[in-house]
Motif scaffolding. Structure first.
Motif, PDB file in Angstrom:
ATOM      1  N   THR A  15      30.719  72.797 -11.248  1.00  0.00           N
ATOM      2  CA  THR A  15      29.335  72.398 -10.971  1.00  0.00           C
ATOM      3  C   THR A  15      28.996  72.641  -9.510  1.00  0.00           C
ATOM      4  O   THR A  15      27.926  73.192  -9.197  1.00  0.00           O
ATOM      5  CB  THR A  15      29.119  70.920 -11.345  1.00  0.00           C
ATOM      6  OG1 THR A  15      29.395  70.740 -12.741  1.00  0.00           O
ATOM      7  CG2 THR A  15      27.700  70.472 -11.050  1.00  0.00           C
ATOM      8  N   VAL A  19      25.987  75.068  -8.154  1.00  0.00           N
ATOM      9  CA  VAL A  19      24.897  74.597  -7.289  1.00  0.00           C
ATOM     10  C   VAL A  19      24.877  75.431  -6.018  1.00  0.00           C
ATOM     11  O   VAL A  19      23.816  75.851  -5.538  1.00  0.00           O
ATOM     12  CB  VAL A  19      25.022  73.091  -6.962  1.00  0.00           C
ATOM     13  CG1 VAL A  19      24.005  72.679  -5.913  1.00  0.00           C
ATOM     14  CG2 VAL A  19      24.847  72.245  -8.218  1.00  0.00           C
ATOM     15  N   PHE A  25      19.889  72.190  -8.019  1.00  0.00           N
ATOM     16  CA  PHE A  25      20.470  71.305  -9.024  1.00  0.00           C
ATOM     17  C   PHE A  25      19.837  71.597 -10.382  1.00  0.00           C
ATOM     18  O   PHE A  25      20.522  71.635 -11.405  1.00  0.00           O
ATOM     19  CB  PHE A  25      20.226  69.840  -8.668  1.00  0.00           C
ATOM     20  CG  PHE A  25      21.044  69.309  -7.513  1.00  0.00           C
ATOM     21  CD1 PHE A  25      21.610  70.129  -6.558  1.00  0.00           C
ATOM     22  CD2 PHE A  25      21.230  67.962  -7.385  1.00  0.00           C
ATOM     23  CE1 PHE A  25      22.353  69.622  -5.501  1.00  0.00           C
ATOM     24  CE2 PHE A  25      21.968  67.422  -6.338  1.00  0.00           C
ATOM     25  CZ  PHE A  25      22.532  68.260  -5.404  1.00  0.00           C
ATOM     26  N   THR A  28      21.081  74.884 -11.914  1.00  0.00           N
ATOM     27  CA  THR A  28      22.454  74.688 -12.363  1.00  0.00           C
ATOM     28  C   THR A  28      22.480  73.919 -13.678  1.00  0.00           C
ATOM     29  O   THR A  28      23.219  74.269 -14.599  1.00  0.00           O
ATOM     30  CB  THR A  28      23.281  73.960 -11.285  1.00  0.00           C
ATOM     31  OG1 THR A  28      23.333  74.786 -10.117  1.00  0.00           O
ATOM     32  CG2 THR A  28      24.687  73.651 -11.769  1.00  0.00           C
ATOM     33  N   ALA A  29      21.659  72.889 -13.775  1.00  0.00           N
ATOM     34  CA  ALA A  29      21.580  72.108 -15.016  1.00  0.00           C
ATOM     35  C   ALA A  29      21.155  72.995 -16.185  1.00  0.00           C
ATOM     36  O   ALA A  29      21.730  72.917 -17.276  1.00  0.00           O
ATOM     37  CB  ALA A  29      20.624  70.936 -14.840  1.00  0.00           C
ATOM     38  N   GLN A  36      19.535  67.408 -15.391  1.00  0.00           N
ATOM     39  CA  GLN A  36      19.590  67.507 -13.933  1.00  0.00           C
ATOM     40  C   GLN A  36      20.254  66.271 -13.338  1.00  0.00           C
ATOM     41  O   GLN A  36      20.993  66.369 -12.352  1.00  0.00           O
ATOM     42  CB  GLN A  36      18.181  67.718 -13.371  1.00  0.00           C
ATOM     43  CG  GLN A  36      18.124  68.036 -11.897  1.00  0.00           C
ATOM     44  CD  GLN A  36      17.991  66.799 -11.023  1.00  0.00           C
ATOM     45  OE1 GLN A  36      17.463  65.783 -11.458  1.00  0.00           O
ATOM     46  NE2 GLN A  36      18.474  66.899  -9.806  1.00  0.00           N
ATOM     47  N   THR A  38      22.736  64.666 -14.517  1.00  0.00           N
ATOM     48  CA  THR A  38      24.191  64.818 -14.642  1.00  0.00           C
ATOM     49  C   THR A  38      24.735  65.641 -13.481  1.00  0.00           C
ATOM     50  O   THR A  38      25.770  65.304 -12.895  1.00  0.00           O
ATOM     51  CB  THR A  38      24.559  65.479 -15.985  1.00  0.00           C
ATOM     52  OG1 THR A  38      24.032  64.680 -17.046  1.00  0.00           O
ATOM     53  CG2 THR A  38      26.057  65.636 -16.145  1.00  0.00           C
ATOM     54  N   VAL A  39      24.035  66.707 -13.133  1.00  0.00           N
ATOM     55  CA  VAL A  39      24.438  67.531 -11.991  1.00  0.00           C
ATOM     56  C   VAL A  39      24.345  66.708 -10.708  1.00  0.00           C
ATOM     57  O   VAL A  39      25.263  66.721  -9.886  1.00  0.00           O
ATOM     58  CB  VAL A  39      23.575  68.817 -11.902  1.00  0.00           C
ATOM     59  CG1 VAL A  39      23.862  69.580 -10.614  1.00  0.00           C
ATOM     60  CG2 VAL A  39      23.818  69.699 -13.122  1.00  0.00           C
ATOM     61  N   SER A  40      23.265  65.970 -10.546  1.00  0.00           N
ATOM     62  CA  SER A  40      23.096  65.122  -9.355  1.00  0.00           C
ATOM     63  C   SER A  40      24.216  64.093  -9.245  1.00  0.00           C
ATOM     64  O   SER A  40      24.752  63.860  -8.156  1.00  0.00           O
ATOM     65  CB  SER A  40      21.750  64.400  -9.395  1.00  0.00           C
ATOM     66  OG  SER A  40      20.704  65.313  -9.284  1.00  0.00           O
ATOM     67  N   THR A  42      27.254  64.315 -10.478  1.00  0.00           N
ATOM     68  CA  THR A  42      28.499  65.015 -10.142  1.00  0.00           C
ATOM     69  C   THR A  42      28.550  65.330  -8.653  1.00  0.00           C
ATOM     70  O   THR A  42      29.576  65.106  -7.997  1.00  0.00           O
ATOM     71  CB  THR A  42      28.631  66.311 -10.967  1.00  0.00           C
ATOM     72  OG1 THR A  42      28.653  65.963 -12.358  1.00  0.00           O
ATOM     73  CG2 THR A  42      29.896  67.086 -10.604  1.00  0.00           C
TER      74      THR A  42
END
Length: 88
Positions: A15, A19, A25, A28-29, A36, A38-40, A42
């Motif tokens: 991830t 990014v 973000f 990437t999501a 989004q 979930t990416v944030s 991580t």
């Protein structure tokens, strides 16, 4: 309380690499098929582990910190080598 470095997994490093390469973000999501948030989450965990903001806002987007770029270079090497191990 800082998270333990060994609590990281390859998915978190992947991830971070995405990014870094997409500079977003949200993008990437989309690529990963995740929310989004979930990416944030991580990236937030990784910020704690590495004690670095990793990305900073610049204009409408984000840019990696020098430490983030260093981490991504090393993580990419690790991820590529691990994927090679898994190849038949």
């Amino acid at each position: 309380m800082a998270l333990d470095l060994m609590s990281l997994d390859f998915a978190a490093l992947r991830t971070l690499r995405l990014v870094h390469s997409h500079g977003s973000f949200s993008r990437t999501a989309e690529v990963m098929g995740l929310a989004q948030s979930t990416v944030s989450y991580t990236i937030s965990r990784l910020r704690e582990v590495f004690n670095d903001p990793l990305f900073v806002r610049q204009g409408q987007g984000i840019v990696p910190t020098p430490r983030c770029s260093e981490i991504v270079a090393q993580a990419s090497n690790l991820l590529d080598r691990f994927e090679a191990l898994a190849a038949p």
